[in-house]
Design a protein around this motif. Sequence first.
Motif, PDB file in Angstrom:
ATOM      1  N   ALA A 252      -0.030 -76.548  51.288  1.00  0.00           N
ATOM      2  CA  ALA A 252       0.295 -75.123  51.375  1.00  0.00           C
ATOM      3  C   ALA A 252       1.780 -74.881  51.130  1.00  0.00           C
ATOM      4  N   PHE A 253       2.629 -75.760  51.676  1.00  0.00           N
ATOM      5  CA  PHE A 253       4.075 -75.598  51.538  1.00  0.00           C
ATOM      6  C   PHE A 253       4.509 -75.757  50.080  1.00  0.00           C
ATOM      7  N   GLU A 254       3.846 -76.639  49.351  1.00  0.00           N
ATOM      8  CA  GLU A 254       4.188 -76.854  47.956  1.00  0.00           C
ATOM      9  C   GLU A 254       3.718 -75.708  47.064  1.00  0.00           C
ATOM     10  N   GLU A 255       2.612 -75.062  47.444  1.00  0.00           N
ATOM     11  CA  GLU A 255       1.987 -74.061  46.578  1.00  0.00           C
ATOM     12  C   GLU A 255       2.379 -72.624  46.876  1.00  0.00           C
ATOM     13  N   SER A 256       2.778 -72.316  48.092  1.00  0.00           N
ATOM     14  CA  SER A 256       2.837 -70.910  48.514  1.00  0.00           C
ATOM     15  C   SER A 256       4.205 -70.501  49.038  1.00  0.00           C
ATOM     16  N   ASP A 257       4.518 -69.217  48.829  1.00  0.00           N
ATOM     17  CA  ASP A 257       5.756 -68.646  49.358  1.00  0.00           C
ATOM     18  C   ASP A 257       5.645 -68.387  50.859  1.00  0.00           C
ATOM     19  N   LEU A 258       4.452 -68.044  51.308  1.00  0.00           N
ATOM     20  CA  LEU A 258       4.207 -67.702  52.706  1.00  0.00           C
ATOM     21  C   LEU A 258       3.062 -68.559  53.225  1.00  0.00           C
ATOM     22  N   ILE A 259       3.260 -69.183  54.368  1.00  0.00           N
ATOM     23  CA  ILE A 259       2.219 -70.009  54.979  1.00  0.00           C
ATOM     24  C   ILE A 259       1.959 -69.471  56.382  1.00  0.00           C
ATOM     25  N   LEU A 260       0.708 -69.133  56.659  1.00  0.00           N
ATOM     26  CA  LEU A 260       0.312 -68.651  57.973  1.00  0.00           C
ATOM     27  C   LEU A 260      -0.628 -69.652  58.612  1.00  0.00           C
ATOM     28  N   LEU A 261      -0.286 -70.060  59.825  1.00  0.00           N
ATOM     29  CA  LEU A 261      -1.099 -70.997  60.602  1.00  0.00           C
ATOM     30  C   LEU A 261      -1.686 -70.262  61.790  1.00  0.00           C
ATOM     31  N   SER A 262      -3.003 -70.265  61.891  1.00  0.00           N
ATOM     32  CA  SER A 262      -3.657 -69.680  63.046  1.00  0.00           C
ATOM     33  C   SER A 262      -3.981 -70.804  64.016  1.00  0.00           C
ATOM     34  N   GLY A 263      -3.350 -70.778  65.183  1.00  0.00           N
ATOM     35  CA  GLY A 263      -3.407 -71.909  66.095  1.00  0.00           C
ATOM     36  C   GLY A 263      -4.706 -72.041  66.853  1.00  0.00           C
ATOM     37  N   GLY A 264      -5.077 -73.283  67.127  1.00  0.00           N
ATOM     38  CA  GLY A 264      -6.188 -73.559  68.023  1.00  0.00           C
ATOM     39  C   GLY A 264      -5.732 -73.407  69.461  1.00  0.00           C
ATOM     40  N   SER A 265      -6.648 -73.570  70.375  1.00  0.00           N
ATOM     41  CA  SER A 265      -6.328 -73.361  71.783  1.00  0.00           C
ATOM     42  C   SER A 265      -5.739 -74.598  72.462  1.00  0.00           C
ATOM     43  N   SER A 266      -5.919 -75.768  71.874  1.00  0.00           N
ATOM     44  CA  SER A 266      -5.502 -76.983  72.565  1.00  0.00           C
ATOM     45  C   SER A 266      -3.995 -77.192  72.472  1.00  0.00           C
ATOM     46  N   VAL A 267      -3.453 -77.827  73.506  1.00  0.00           N
ATOM     47  CA  VAL A 267      -2.029 -78.151  73.531  1.00  0.00           C
ATOM     48  C   VAL A 267      -1.683 -79.109  72.404  1.00  0.00           C
ATOM     49  N   SER A 268      -2.578 -80.022  72.079  1.00  0.00           N
ATOM     50  CA  SER A 268      -2.277 -81.022  71.052  1.00  0.00           C
ATOM     51  C   SER A 268      -2.095 -80.377  69.682  1.00  0.00           C
ATOM     52  N   VAL A 269      -2.926 -79.361  69.355  1.00  0.00           N
ATOM     53  CA  VAL A 269      -2.766 -78.670  68.072  1.00  0.00           C
ATOM     54  C   VAL A 269      -1.404 -78.017  68.002  1.00  0.00           C
ATOM     55  N   ARG A 270      -1.003 -77.328  69.063  1.00  0.00           N
ATOM     56  CA  ARG A 270       0.304 -76.671  69.067  1.00  0.00           C
ATOM     57  C   ARG A 270       1.415 -77.707  68.924  1.00  0.00           C
ATOM     58  N   ASP A 271       1.275 -78.829  69.610  1.00  0.00           N
ATOM     59  CA  ASP A 271       2.293 -79.877  69.519  1.00  0.00           C
ATOM     60  C   ASP A 271       2.379 -80.437  68.100  1.00  0.00           C
ATOM     61  N   HIS A 272       1.219 -80.712  67.482  1.00  0.00           N
ATOM     62  CA  HIS A 272       1.208 -81.245  66.118  1.00  0.00           C
ATOM     63  C   HIS A 272       1.843 -80.255  65.142  1.00  0.00           C
ATOM     64  N   CYS A 273       1.485 -78.968  65.274  1.00  0.00           N
ATOM     65  CA  CYS A 273       2.041 -77.947  64.363  1.00  0.00           C
ATOM     66  C   CYS A 273       3.542 -77.805  64.556  1.00  0.00           C
ATOM     67  N   GLU A 274       3.993 -77.839  65.794  1.00  0.00           N
ATOM     68  CA  GLU A 274       5.430 -77.732  66.045  1.00  0.00           C
ATOM     69  C   GLU A 274       6.180 -78.911  65.438  1.00  0.00           C
ATOM     70  N   GLU A 275       5.595 -80.095  65.509  1.00  0.00           N
ATOM     71  CA  GLU A 275       6.214 -81.280  64.920  1.00  0.00           C
ATOM     72  C   GLU A 275       6.313 -81.134  63.409  1.00  0.00           C
ATOM     73  N   ILE A 276       5.265 -80.615  62.781  1.00  0.00           N
ATOM     74  CA  ILE A 276       5.284 -80.412  61.328  1.00  0.00           C
ATOM     75  C   ILE A 276       6.352 -79.392  60.943  1.00  0.00           C
ATOM     76  N   LEU A 277       6.440 -78.279  61.669  1.00  0.00           N
ATOM     77  CA  LEU A 277       7.399 -77.233  61.348  1.00  0.00           C
ATOM     78  C   LEU A 277       8.828 -77.701  61.550  1.00  0.00           C
ATOM     79  N   SER A 278       9.030 -78.592  62.484  1.00  0.00           N
ATOM     80  CA  SER A 278      10.388 -79.089  62.740  1.00  0.00           C
ATOM     81  C   SER A 278      10.900 -80.000  61.627  1.00  0.00           C
ATOM     82  N   GLN A 279       9.996 -80.426  60.717  1.00  0.00           N
ATOM     83  CA  GLN A 279      10.396 -81.352  59.655  1.00  0.00           C
ATOM     84  C   GLN A 279      10.611 -80.687  58.303  1.00  0.00           C
ATOM     85  N   ILE A 280      10.358 -79.388  58.195  1.00  0.00           N
ATOM     86  CA  ILE A 280      10.563 -78.743  56.899  1.00  0.00           C
ATOM     87  C   ILE A 280      12.054 -78.524  56.678  1.00  0.00           C
TER      88      ILE A 280
END
Length: 413
Positions: free
Chosen positions: A249-277
């Motif tokens: 998504a990051f390579e293809e799109s100007d805007l990326i929207l992530l709709s989060g799951g309810s689990s803490v692990s999903v939020r943690d994984h997404c935060e880790e990914i966002l911290s690396q861009i």
Amino acid sequence: MNVLREVAPREEVLTKVIRELGFPWELPPRETPLALEDAAGFPLGETLVASQDHPPFSRSLRDGFAVRCEETAGASPGTPAFLRLAGEVPMGGPASEPLRRGEVLSIHTGGMLPPGADGVLMLEDATVTAGWVEARKALQRGENVVFQGEEYRRGDSLLTAGSRLDERHVGIFAALGKGVVPGVDLSATVLSTGDEVVPLETDPVPQGCVRDVNGWFLTGFLRRRGFRVRHGGILRDDPEALATGFQRAFEESDLILLSGGSSVSVRDHCEEILSQIPAPGLMVRGVNIQPGKPTHLAGSLVPRRLVVGFPGHPLACATVAYTVLLPLLGAWMGSPETWTCRKERVTLLRDLVARAGVEEFVPGRWTPQGVVPLPSASGYVAALREADGFLRFPQERETARSGEEVEFWWIPR
């Protein structure tokens, strides 16, 4: 990486993201212009400059008689002015000759004002007898007419690039003879996350699971605003799957929207990914609004990307879309006033208890008497079906009583 504290006020969040990303950004032109009938909802690709005056000629606003206003000075029912009726201005064409002194010409609404005339005497203020017009009212210059170029002149800027077009703007293009509209080429990817989220066609839905509501809401939300949107499906609660899906998504799109799951692990994984861009990277990991606190905001300057992580509950997701994403899109396009919710003060028709210390948004239905708050919770799916907008309660306000004035944000259509 300069990340705001865990939960920051919404206005502070918007100011930071807009500053860090250097909005507005240059808008890439759409390869194929938009047909005028399809342009509503889309951002304008370049500033619209008037190619002619409007009105293109001086015209009448009433049925009546084209006059020289100075010749009606002092006219009244008791002391009328008498002017000779010299003919009629044809609709769809000019008068055959200029208006001479002491004369009037019959004219219809929308008719072209003849040279020499500077006002229109309405039919109800006149009587015609034997080729003469009895004028019973004194006119001021410009009365009942609109002059050439009164609204805008050739060369005036009418709409700025990035303005979100609607039916109010389409008529301007038509007046200028423009059947196509330069658009903006913007792409977006919507990703849903969480092991509990299943595709919409799933039937029956397994116990403990929910269909993907947010992904489809956000896809429709962006398409109505001129983005080319790819619904990237549902990413499972797995670091590798999340990273792979996000990277595409990051390579293809100007805007990326992530709709989060309810689990803490999903939020943690997404935060880790966002911290690396690339810089500025992750900027916000929580917004002090209700519903919608678990919102993440990130972005990069090279390449230019905006990333928004939404809460998983449907009403919370929608609230963030209208109160956080829309202001960011308006700043991105350089035309905030055409993108964001219109705000006004209204009368509250039912008591409403809000929470202190958080900015709260409650769906409301407008009536001529005021706004009725609607039942809502962050997990509701259909809470906005009857809503015209949101009642906004600042973080320092706890309770509002029926009859009090409150702020109302209209949902843009």
